[in-house]
Design a protein around this motif. Structure first.
Motif, PDB file in Angstrom:
ATOM      1  N   GLU A 249       0.828  -1.206   0.000  1.00 32.44           N
ATOM      2  CA  GLU A 249       0.000   0.000   0.000  1.00 32.44           C
ATOM      3  C   GLU A 249       0.865   1.261   0.000  1.00 32.44           C
ATOM      4  N   GLY A 250       1.861   1.267   0.865  1.00 34.76           N
ATOM      5  CA  GLY A 250       2.758   2.410   0.925  1.00 34.76           C
ATOM      6  C   GLY A 250       3.515   2.594  -0.380  1.00 34.76           C
ATOM      7  N   SER A 252       2.434   1.773  -3.391  1.00 36.36           N
ATOM      8  CA  SER A 252       1.513   2.299  -4.402  1.00 36.36           C
ATOM      9  C   SER A 252       1.375   3.810  -4.277  1.00 36.36           C
ATOM     10  N   ILE A 253       1.310   4.295  -3.052  1.00 38.59           N
ATOM     11  CA  ILE A 253       1.207   5.732  -2.818  1.00 38.59           C
ATOM     12  C   ILE A 253       2.486   6.437  -3.277  1.00 38.59           C
ATOM     13  N   ALA A 254       3.627   5.865  -2.905  1.00 41.71           N
ATOM     14  CA  ALA A 254       4.917   6.465  -3.263  1.00 41.71           C
ATOM     15  C   ALA A 254       5.120   6.443  -4.774  1.00 41.71           C
ATOM     16  N   TRP A 255       4.696   5.362  -5.427  1.00 44.27           N
ATOM     17  CA  TRP A 255       4.891   5.243  -6.870  1.00 44.27           C
ATOM     18  C   TRP A 255       4.021   6.247  -7.620  1.00 44.27           C
ATOM     19  N   ALA A 256       2.782   6.424  -7.150  1.00 45.23           N
ATOM     20  CA  ALA A 256       1.896   7.409  -7.768  1.00 45.23           C
ATOM     21  C   ALA A 256       2.476   8.818  -7.612  1.00 45.23           C
ATOM     22  N   LYS A 257       3.069   9.096  -6.444  1.00 49.49           N
ATOM     23  CA  LYS A 257       3.688  10.394  -6.208  1.00 49.49           C
ATOM     24  C   LYS A 257       4.884  10.600  -7.122  1.00 49.49           C
TER      25      LYS A 257
END
Length: 280
Positions: A249-250, A252-257
């Motif tokens: 989950e973390g 996915s957030i970092a990759w989107a950023k």
């Protein structure tokens, strides 16, 4: 004298500095140049070392790297490191490195502060790692041995896009007729005499230089920092693969950023007006 180059939004994307003001600095550039040319002449270069994407001349790096399957940032350890260590221990290299780092602080203060943060975080996680020079924020240096360095059009995609690299030339050439710096995306050709330094985001801007005349010499040194180091820190001191496996989950957030990271990166390139306001 310094010449900042701006984009359509008046952001400073590159800056050319025409040498240091002191005789000591000019002497250091000359001593450094002589050492590079002498080392290049004495070294038996492999074919792969003399032909690469940047051009047909030997080039070696020293410093902290991250990539190519490394589990963490580490210092380069190939067979040429003793040669590079001997060179970079010379005081002239330290003086040029300090000049480049000070130029970064002057013209790209946000990038300089960002680099200091990266260095502090890296030192906390890997205290055994040491930068090449204690008077420079950069983590790596590459030496182009010439003897007539002529680079192809290229970018350095592995460098940190938010932190302009610093390139300083040396040699004996007529800078009115050759050795010019070309910044293709900014559509400029710039006289680049021995001792000149340019700050530019080499991961972002395509660049090259014109050849010098037969019998002339041109070498260069470049300081930079690998972009993978910042990502390793952002991922909690682990590789992308480890981050993805341990915290999907973390990740996915970092990759989107990261996909929108280019927008964030632009804030590190200020305007001349920003520099004036900061100086008040």
């Amino acid at each position: 004298m310094s010449i900042p180059l701006t984009d359509g939004e008046n952001r400073i994307m590159a800056c050319v500095l025409y040498g240091g003001n002191s005789k000591s600095y000019r002497d250091s550039v000359q001593i450094m140049t002589d050492a590079i040319l002498d080392t290049g002449k004495r070294t038996q270069w492999k074919r792969a070392e003399k032909k690469h994407k940047r051009g047909h001349f030997p080039a070696l790096a020293r410093g902290i790297s991250f990539g190519k399957g490394q589990p963490e940032p580490m210092r380069l350890s190939d067979e040429r490191q003793p040669l590079m260590e001997e060179l970079l221990q010379m005081p002239c290299f330290r003086q040029v490195a300090g000049h480049q780092s000070a130029a970064l602080a002057t013209w790209f203060p946000k990038s300089y502060l960002e680099h200091q943060c990266i260095n502090r975080e890296l030192e906390e996680k890997l205290p055994h790692l040491r930068r090449n020079f204690d008077n420079s924020v950069y983590q790596s240096m590459t030496v182009n041995f010439g003897p007539a360095t002529w680079t192809h059009i290229h970018t350095d995609s592995m460098n940190d896009v938010r932190i302009p690299c610093a390139i300083t030339s040396g040699g004996k050439y007529n800078y009115k007729l050759g050795g010019h710096l070309i910044l293709w995306d900014l559509k400029v050709v710039i006289e680049f005499p021995p001792g000149a330094t340019v700050l530019l985001s080499s991961a972002l801007l395509r660049h090259s230089n014109l050849p010098v005349a037969p019998g002339e010499t041109r070498v260069s040194v470049t300081q930079y920092t690998a972009g993978g180091i910042r990502r390793w820190l952002d991922y909690g001191g682990r590789t992308k693969e480890a981050f993805q496996a341990q915290d999907p989950e973390g990740f996915s957030i970092a990759w989107a950023k990261r996909c929108e990271g280019w927008k964030e990166s632009l804030q590190f390139f200020g305007t001349l007006e920003d520099l004036k306001l900061n100086a008040l």
